[in-house]
Design an enzyme around this catalytic site. Structure first.
Site, PDB file in Angstrom:
ATOM      1  N   MET A   1       0.757  -1.214  -0.146  1.00  0.00           N
ATOM      2  CA  MET A   1      -0.115   0.063   0.098  1.00  0.00           C
ATOM      3  C   MET A   1       0.916   1.201  -0.086  1.00  0.00           C
ATOM      4  SD  MET A   1      -2.635   2.062   1.868  1.00  0.00           S
ATOM      5  CE  MET A   1      -1.975   3.598   2.062  1.00  0.00           C
ATOM      6  N   PRO A   2       1.109   1.631  -1.271  1.00  0.00           N
ATOM      7  CA  PRO A   2       1.879   2.998  -1.170  1.00  0.00           C
ATOM      8  C   PRO A   2       1.131   4.078  -1.019  1.00  0.00           C
ATOM      9  CG  PRO A   2       1.521   2.070  -3.425  1.00  0.00           C
ATOM     10  CD  PRO A   2       1.011   1.132  -2.386  1.00  0.00           C
ATOM     11  N   PHE A   3       1.541   5.219  -0.211  1.00  0.00           N
ATOM     12  CA  PHE A   3       0.994   6.582  -0.205  1.00  0.00           C
ATOM     13  C   PHE A   3       1.719   7.489  -1.103  1.00  0.00           C
ATOM     14  CE2 PHE A   3       0.870  10.692   1.775  1.00  0.00           C
ATOM     15  CZ  PHE A   3      -0.541  11.050   1.584  1.00  0.00           C
TER      16      PHE A   3
END
Length: 135
Positions: A1-3
């Site tokens: 899960m990248p931001f």
């Protein structure tokens, strides 16, 4: 899960959207994130009230087409996958938004599962890791 946070100088909503799609598509292709795992902050700077600063560091001739891409994600991806990601972001930013690859500046910050709360005040990834370790 990248931001992901994308900052671009003099970028209208259409260009910001194209840059966001470029980064997301590159993450899906090279890192293997799920297609619905999209968390982005897209910011256009007008050059007067807010702006970006850049130089020609390491011989890269940047100009007002500069785009900063800051990505935070869980650790664990090796150097080759990261290099592929950087290359693909630059390619897609050019294809989707007309941004010259020399103007695509990417940083990566990595952290651990417990460093994320995806809502509800819960560290969802840390709970999953603890359940797996106990189970």
């Amino acid at each position: 899960m990248p931001f992901v946070r994308i900052d671009a100088l003099r970028a209208d909503p259409a260009r910001l959207d194209a840059l966001g799609r470029a980064v997301h598509d590159a993450l899906v292709e090279t890192i293997g994130i799920p297609d619905d795992d999209r968390f982005q902050v897209l910011v256009g700077h007008d050059g007067a009230h807010s702006t970006l600063r850049y130089g020609g560091y390491l011989g890269v001739d940047r100009d007002d087409g500069i785009v900063f891409v800051a990505r935070t994600m869980r650790s664990g991806r090796g150097p080759e996958r990261k290099r592929a990601l950087y290359r693909r972001i630059a390619e897609l930013a050019h294809a989707y938004a007309g941004t010259e690859p020399r103007n695509v500046f990417v940083t990566v910050t990595e952290n651990e599962s417990v460093d994320w709360s995806l809502g509800e005040g819960v560290a969802q990834y840390a709970l999953s890791s603890a359940a797996v370790a106990e189970g």
